[in-house]
Design a protein around this motif. Structure first.
Motif, mmCIF file in Angstrom:
data_model
loop_
_atom_site.group_PDB
_atom_site.id
_atom_site.type_symbol
_atom_site.label_atom_id
_atom_site.label_comp_id
_atom_site.label_asym_id
_atom_site.label_seq_id
_atom_site.Cartn_x
_atom_site.Cartn_y
_atom_site.Cartn_z
ATOM 1 N N LYS A 131 -23.209 24.480 12.481
ATOM 2 C CA LYS A 131 -23.539 23.072 12.247
ATOM 3 C C LYS A 131 -22.393 22.214 12.763
ATOM 4 C CE LYS A 131 -25.145 19.875 8.684
ATOM 5 N NZ LYS A 131 -25.503 19.705 7.240
ATOM 6 N N PRO A 132 -22.671 21.122 13.488
ATOM 7 C CA PRO A 132 -21.586 20.320 14.064
ATOM 8 C C PRO A 132 -20.812 19.547 13.014
ATOM 9 C CG PRO A 132 -23.684 19.228 14.391
ATOM 10 C CD PRO A 132 -24.004 20.573 13.804
ATOM 11 N N ALA A 133 -19.653 19.064 13.412
ATOM 12 C CA ALA A 133 -18.869 18.211 12.524
ATOM 13 C C ALA A 133 -19.623 16.919 12.257
ATOM 14 C CB ALA A 133 -17.511 17.913 13.161
ATOM 15 N N ALA A 134 -19.471 16.386 11.055
ATOM 16 C CA ALA A 134 -20.236 15.198 10.666
ATOM 17 C C ALA A 134 -19.940 13.999 11.556
ATOM 18 C CB ALA A 134 -19.921 14.858 9.201
ATOM 19 N N ASP A 135 -18.693 13.867 12.033
ATOM 20 C CA ASP A 135 -18.334 12.714 12.855
ATOM 21 C C ASP A 135 -18.610 12.940 14.341
ATOM 22 O OD1 ASP A 135 -16.405 14.674 12.951
ATOM 23 O OD2 ASP A 135 -14.753 13.277 13.281
ATOM 24 N N ARG A 136 -19.032 14.156 14.725
ATOM 25 C CA ARG A 136 -19.362 14.457 16.125
ATOM 26 C C ARG A 136 -20.639 15.296 16.180
ATOM 27 N NH1 ARG A 136 -15.254 13.138 19.603
ATOM 28 N NH2 ARG A 136 -13.237 12.670 18.643
#
Length: 306
Positions: free
Chosen positions: A66-71
């Motif tokens: 899962k990607p980072a929340a800000d990216r």
């Protein structure tokens, strides 16, 4: 039992005398690299780089996360490196040396923060699934200048690696095996290569009228001057005895990525520019070498050359 002092005084004196005559112990000119060798493993993304007695292994693996929340639209690349006693008895297992910290930080700047890899191309489903790449650097032998060898191994591993092809239907993601569908190469923007110069500074009273390709006369106090020698791709003895270093990471298109200077040897702007210009020439030569090596390996595997 304490280790013997290394290098010894005769080694130091002999090296200094050679440098003052524009000579190197292995016979190379001051501005010549050790000839690199690239050894590709059976798996894509597995590359061993050899420069003289320095050997570094780079390997890449990928997983879906899962990607980072800000990216949410970008994949990830993580770089892990460790210098173990396998490389040299100077290093201890589980104890991080200053050199290891320096090399790890430089690798992160050159290979990750320079945006050599298009992270958005690693996105599979925005905000839900992206590829996470792990680049592992293992130092097999320390023959000097492990940084440049590791950078070369790392960027070649990224170019050599291919990720599995995926299909997306709604929220369902299907990862195809290499046997069913040919894997896809990573989107590489550019190929940064690192070049390290070992800097030596001697009073002119010691060097006399000797001339070398990369010497600068610099003021030191009111009554004396120093001559500075820059040795490209230092071996272990040259690296150990150097008064300072200058590492330049750039690509064959003359785009400067990182410039890092360590030690107390002064260099003015003109001298730095001269070294950068030399690094550009070497980068163009290595770019051709990398392209040729990758094409030969891909042809042997029956893969399409990208």
């Amino acid at each position: 039992m304490p280790r013997p002092t290394s290098p010894s005084i005769p080694e130091k004196e002999f090296l200094v005398s050679a440098i003052q005559q524009s000579l190197r112990l292995d016979g190379r000119p001051l501005t010549t690299l050790r000839e690199p060798q690239l050894i590709f493993g059976s798996e894509l993304g597995w590359v061993e780089c050899v420069m003289g007695k320095t050997r570094v292994l780079a390997a890449i693996d990928a997983k879906m996360v899962k990607p980072a929340a800000d990216r949410p639209y970008e994949g990830m690349i993580n770089i892990h490196s460790e210098i173990s006693p396998m490389a040299s008895s100077e290093y201890e297992q589980g104890r991080t040396s200053d050199e290891e910290v320096t090399i790890t930080r430089m690798l992160d700047k050159v290979l990750r923060r320079s945006d050599a890899l298009d992270k958005e191309s690693l996105c599979v489903v925005a905000g839900q699934r992206v590829w996470s790449l792990r680049l592992t650097i293992q130092f097999l032998s320390d023959g000097g200048n492990m940084l440049d060898c590791a950078c070369l191994a790392g960027i070649v591993a990224l170019r050599h690696f291919r990720k599995p092809e995926v299909d997306v239907e709604g929220e369902e993601v299907t990862i195809h095996s290499p046997e069913s569908r040919a894997p896809l190469p990573l989107a590489i923007h550019h190929t940064p290569i690192c070049f390290t110069f070992a800097l030596f500074s001697f009073p002119t009273t010691q060097t006399g009228s000797t001339a070398a390709p990369l010497i600068s006369t610099l003021p030191s106090g009111s009554f004396s001057t120093h001559q500075t020698y820059a040795l490209l791709d230092p071996d272990l003895l040259e690296e150990t005895l150097a008064h300072g270093t200058l590492s330049i990471a750039l690509n064959a298109q003359s785009e400067l990525c990182v410039l890092q200077k360590m030690g107390g040897v002064p260099l003015d702007q003109a001298k730095v520019v001269r070294l950068v210009e030399l690094a550009v020439e070497k980068a163009k030569e290595l770019e051709i070498f990398i392209e040729r090596s990758l094409k030969e390996d891909w042809a042997g595997r029956g893969l399409e050359v990208i």
